[in-house]
Design a protein around this motif. Structure first.
Motif, PDB file in Angstrom:
ATOM      1  N   GLU A  67      34.759 -37.800   3.582  1.00  0.00           N
ATOM      2  CA  GLU A  67      34.551 -37.505   2.206  1.00  0.00           C
ATOM      3  C   GLU A  67      33.284 -37.215   1.983  1.00  0.00           C
ATOM      4  O   GLU A  67      32.179 -37.593   2.429  1.00  0.00           O
ATOM      5  N   ARG A  68      33.208 -36.254   0.896  1.00  0.00           N
ATOM      6  CA  ARG A  68      31.581 -35.525   0.533  1.00  0.00           C
ATOM      7  C   ARG A  68      30.931 -36.589   0.121  1.00  0.00           C
ATOM      8  O   ARG A  68      29.636 -36.621   0.346  1.00  0.00           O
ATOM      9  N   ASP A  69      31.407 -37.501  -0.732  1.00  0.00           N
ATOM     10  CA  ASP A  69      30.328 -38.801  -1.145  1.00  0.00           C
ATOM     11  C   ASP A  69      30.101 -39.657  -0.198  1.00  0.00           C
ATOM     12  O   ASP A  69      28.849 -40.236  -0.363  1.00  0.00           O
ATOM     13  N   GLU A  70      30.876 -39.803   0.894  1.00  0.00           N
ATOM     14  CA  GLU A  70      30.359 -40.458   2.328  1.00  0.00           C
ATOM     15  C   GLU A  70      29.287 -39.966   2.672  1.00  0.00           C
ATOM     16  O   GLU A  70      28.161 -40.540   3.283  1.00  0.00           O
ATOM     17  N   LEU A  71      29.332 -38.491   2.936  1.00  0.00           N
ATOM     18  CA  LEU A  71      28.146 -37.772   3.494  1.00  0.00           C
ATOM     19  C   LEU A  71      26.686 -37.898   2.577  1.00  0.00           C
ATOM     20  O   LEU A  71      25.856 -38.274   3.252  1.00  0.00           O
ATOM     21  N   LEU A  72      27.091 -37.731   1.345  1.00  0.00           N
ATOM     22  CA  LEU A  72      25.695 -37.974   0.594  1.00  0.00           C
ATOM     23  C   LEU A  72      25.487 -39.405   0.577  1.00  0.00           C
ATOM     24  O   LEU A  72      23.882 -39.546   0.661  1.00  0.00           O
ATOM     25  N   GLU A  73      26.122 -40.240   0.657  1.00  0.00           N
ATOM     26  CA  GLU A  73      25.769 -41.677   0.695  1.00  0.00           C
ATOM     27  C   GLU A  73      25.042 -41.834   2.054  1.00  0.00           C
ATOM     28  O   GLU A  73      24.009 -42.792   2.052  1.00  0.00           O
ATOM     29  N   GLU A  74      25.416 -41.393   2.887  1.00  0.00           N
ATOM     30  CA  GLU A  74      24.593 -41.551   4.382  1.00  0.00           C
ATOM     31  C   GLU A  74      23.386 -40.992   4.521  1.00  0.00           C
ATOM     32  O   GLU A  74      22.499 -41.552   4.830  1.00  0.00           O
ATOM     33  N   ALA A  75      23.356 -39.866   3.871  1.00  0.00           N
ATOM     34  CA  ALA A  75      22.100 -38.968   3.972  1.00  0.00           C
ATOM     35  C   ALA A  75      20.996 -39.776   3.021  1.00  0.00           C
ATOM     36  O   ALA A  75      19.758 -39.801   3.230  1.00  0.00           O
ATOM     37  N   LEU A  76      21.377 -40.314   1.758  1.00  0.00           N
ATOM     38  CA  LEU A  76      20.707 -40.920   0.722  1.00  0.00           C
ATOM     39  C   LEU A  76      20.148 -42.253   1.185  1.00  0.00           C
ATOM     40  O   LEU A  76      18.972 -42.616   1.127  1.00  0.00           O
ATOM     41  N   THR A  77      21.147 -43.034   2.182  1.00  0.00           N
ATOM     42  CA  THR A  77      20.829 -44.444   2.467  1.00  0.00           C
ATOM     43  C   THR A  77      19.709 -44.217   3.651  1.00  0.00           C
ATOM     44  O   THR A  77      18.895 -44.876   3.573  1.00  0.00           O
ATOM     45  N   TYR A  78      19.915 -43.001   4.216  1.00  0.00           N
ATOM     46  CA  TYR A  78      18.738 -42.808   5.538  1.00  0.00           C
ATOM     47  C   TYR A  78      17.395 -42.694   5.020  1.00  0.00           C
ATOM     48  O   TYR A  78      16.572 -43.052   5.365  1.00  0.00           O
ATOM     49  N   TYR A  79      17.516 -41.720   3.892  1.00  0.00           N
ATOM     50  CA  TYR A  79      16.190 -41.345   3.485  1.00  0.00           C
ATOM     51  C   TYR A  79      15.714 -42.575   2.672  1.00  0.00           C
ATOM     52  O   TYR A  79      14.232 -42.838   2.989  1.00  0.00           O
ATOM     53  N   ILE A  80      16.450 -43.285   1.948  1.00  0.00           N
ATOM     54  CA  ILE A  80      15.734 -44.614   1.220  1.00  0.00           C
ATOM     55  C   ILE A  80      15.199 -45.465   2.288  1.00  0.00           C
ATOM     56  O   ILE A  80      14.004 -46.011   2.277  1.00  0.00           O
ATOM     57  N   GLU A  81      15.873 -45.890   3.293  1.00  0.00           N
ATOM     58  CA  GLU A  81      15.475 -46.826   4.183  1.00  0.00           C
ATOM     59  C   GLU A  81      14.262 -46.321   5.118  1.00  0.00           C
ATOM     60  O   GLU A  81      13.529 -47.091   5.551  1.00  0.00           O
ATOM     61  N   LYS A  82      14.330 -45.093   5.653  1.00  0.00           N
ATOM     62  CA  LYS A  82      13.563 -44.520   6.472  1.00  0.00           C
ATOM     63  C   LYS A  82      12.096 -44.048   5.873  1.00  0.00           C
ATOM     64  O   LYS A  82      11.083 -44.217   6.533  1.00  0.00           O
ATOM     65  N   LYS A  83      12.227 -43.659   4.804  1.00  0.00           N
ATOM     66  CA  LYS A  83      11.105 -42.828   4.050  1.00  0.00           C
ATOM     67  C   LYS A  83      10.489 -43.517   3.053  1.00  0.00           C
ATOM     68  O   LYS A  83       9.494 -43.622   3.109  1.00  0.00           O
ATOM     69  N   LEU A  84      11.269 -44.528   2.340  1.00  0.00           N
ATOM     70  CA  LEU A  84      10.823 -45.286   1.223  1.00  0.00           C
ATOM     71  C   LEU A  84      10.792 -46.797   1.863  1.00  0.00           C
ATOM     72  O   LEU A  84      10.269 -47.549   0.975  1.00  0.00           O
ATOM     73  N   GLY A  85      11.349 -47.043   2.844  1.00  0.00           N
ATOM     74  CA  GLY A  85      11.158 -48.597   3.325  1.00  0.00           C
ATOM     75  C   GLY A  85      12.067 -49.292   2.720  1.00  0.00           C
ATOM     76  O   GLY A  85      11.727 -50.534   2.714  1.00  0.00           O
ATOM     77  N   GLY A  86      12.865 -48.846   1.890  1.00  0.00           N
ATOM     78  CA  GLY A  86      13.832 -49.670   1.180  1.00  0.00           C
ATOM     79  C   GLY A  86      15.081 -50.380   1.974  1.00  0.00           C
ATOM     80  O   GLY A  86      15.214 -49.888   3.059  1.00  0.00           O
ATOM     81  N   ASP A  87      15.694 -51.238   1.155  1.00  0.00           N
ATOM     82  CA  ASP A  87      16.894 -51.911   2.040  1.00  0.00           C
ATOM     83  C   ASP A  87      18.058 -51.586   1.018  1.00  0.00           C
ATOM     84  O   ASP A  87      18.036 -52.097  -0.042  1.00  0.00           O
ATOM     85  N   VAL A  88      18.902 -50.885   1.711  1.00  0.00           N
ATOM     86  CA  VAL A  88      20.090 -50.574   0.822  1.00  0.00           C
ATOM     87  C   VAL A  88      21.409 -51.348   1.348  1.00  0.00           C
ATOM     88  O   VAL A  88      21.396 -51.597   2.599  1.00  0.00           O
ATOM     89  N   GLN A  89      21.843 -51.849   0.186  1.00  0.00           N
ATOM     90  CA  GLN A  89      23.145 -52.835   0.871  1.00  0.00           C
ATOM     91  C   GLN A  89      24.268 -52.011   0.342  1.00  0.00           C
ATOM     92  O   GLN A  89      24.692 -51.456  -0.622  1.00  0.00           O
TER      93      GLN A  89
END
Length: 89
Positions: A67-89
């Motif tokens: 699903e397209r929303d799953e692709l977007l969620e994966e990309a955004l989660t990766y960005y937040i965790e790797k770039k911003l150092g955040g923890d996505v739950q």
């Protein structure tokens, strides 16, 4: 073959593939074909039009399995965790 009896057959279910794996494989296929992968993947996610994705290495078939929303969620989660150092739950 006895046409008087019901015949049974089993179709193997498609293997589950993660959004992460799909993005990685589609990215590689797009790069190999000389496309800008970010532009093409964003175009697909925004429009839902699979022609943004090359059929090289079955990339188009792969991307429509997620699903397209799953692709977007994966990309955004990766960005937040790797770039911003955040923890996505």
């Amino acid at each position: 073959m006895d046409l008087g009896n019901t015949q049974y057959f089993k179709v193997q279910a498609d293997k589950q593939i993660s959004a992460e794996d799909v993005l990685e494989q589609v990215y590689e296929a797009l790069v190999e074909k000389g496309y800008n992968p970010v532009n093409q993947i964003v175009g697909y996610i925004m429009s839902g039009d699979p022609t943004y994705i090359t059929s090289h290495k079955n990339a188009r078939s792969l991307i429509i399995r997620v699903e397209r929303d799953e692709l977007l969620e994966e990309a955004l989660t990766y960005y937040i965790e790797k770039k911003l150092g955040g923890d996505v739950q």
